[in-house]
Write an enzyme that holds these catalytic residues in place. Structure first.
Site, PDB file in Angstrom:
ATOM      1  N   ILE A   1       0.835  -1.204   0.000  1.00  0.00           N
ATOM      2  CA  ILE A   1       0.000   0.000   0.000  1.00  0.00           C
ATOM      3  C   ILE A   1       0.870   1.254   0.000  1.00  0.00           C
ATOM      4  CG2 ILE A   1      -1.742   1.317   1.280  1.00  0.00           C
ATOM      5  CD1 ILE A   1      -2.829  -1.374   2.304  1.00  0.00           C
ATOM      6  N   CYS A   2       1.951   1.232   0.756  1.00  0.00           N
ATOM      7  CA  CYS A   2       2.838   2.406   0.825  1.00  0.00           C
ATOM      8  C   CYS A   2       3.527   2.653  -0.514  1.00  0.00           C
ATOM      9  CB  CYS A   2       3.868   2.227   1.938  1.00  0.00           C
ATOM     10  SG  CYS A   2       3.142   2.053   3.580  1.00  0.00           S
TER      11      CYS A   2
END
Length: 164
Positions: free
Chosen positions: A57-58
């Site tokens: 996600i990052c």
């Protein structure tokens, strides 16, 4: 209430609100130089905050904002995490992204504390997006409720694009 991996987390400090003037920060760049908010003076700033650049996600958040917003006039996209600068630099190389501005709050966690982004239980930054105008006035904020979920990309991108 904010959760990370299904558990409640707490923060020190006060979250930035639209209209606030962002406090200066001192963060470490991938070349180990120190960077402050003053280094981006006169530019609009999209500050993308992630727990660790090495998670899916990052990585997606960093790539998305850089792909969508890096061409905007007078705008810088800055990603901040608690990762060591060496890990951030390795990530940029592995992803083939040379123009990404990655900064680390690993040294003293002051950015996370001052901006109410440091998860006390994990010593990691929460997921957030902060948009500042040329005078460091906050024009948009999103502090996610579930750190394991995406930010609202559409809302943040639109907020950055409508800045005069």
């Amino acid at each position: 209430m904010t959760t990370f991996l299904g558990n409640s987390v707490t923060f020190t400090g006060k979250q930035l609100q639209v209209g606030d003037i962002a406090k200066d920060f001192l963060l470490i760049a991938t070349d180990l130089s120190q960077k402050s908010l003053k280094d981006f003076e006169g530019k609009k700033k999209v500050i993308s905050v992630v727990p660790s650049i090495d998670t899916g996600i990052c990585s997606k958040q960093t790539r998305t904002f850089n792909e969508e917003l890096s061409e905007l006039d007078n705008t810088v996209v800055i990603t901040v995490s608690m990762d060591l600068p060496f890990a951030q630099k390795r990530w940029c190389s592995a992803e083939g992204l040379d123009n990404v501005i990655l900064l680390s709050d690993f040294y003293d966690h002051s950015f996370g504390q001052d901006y109410a982004l440091l998860m006390n239980e994990w010593h990691l930054l929460t997921r957030a997006v902060l948009i500042l105008d040329e005078h460091n006035k906050v024009t948009y904020t999103e502090y996610v409720d579930n750190v394991n979920s995406d930010v609202d990309y559409e809302a943040a991108i639109n907020a950055a694009k409508i800045l005069p």
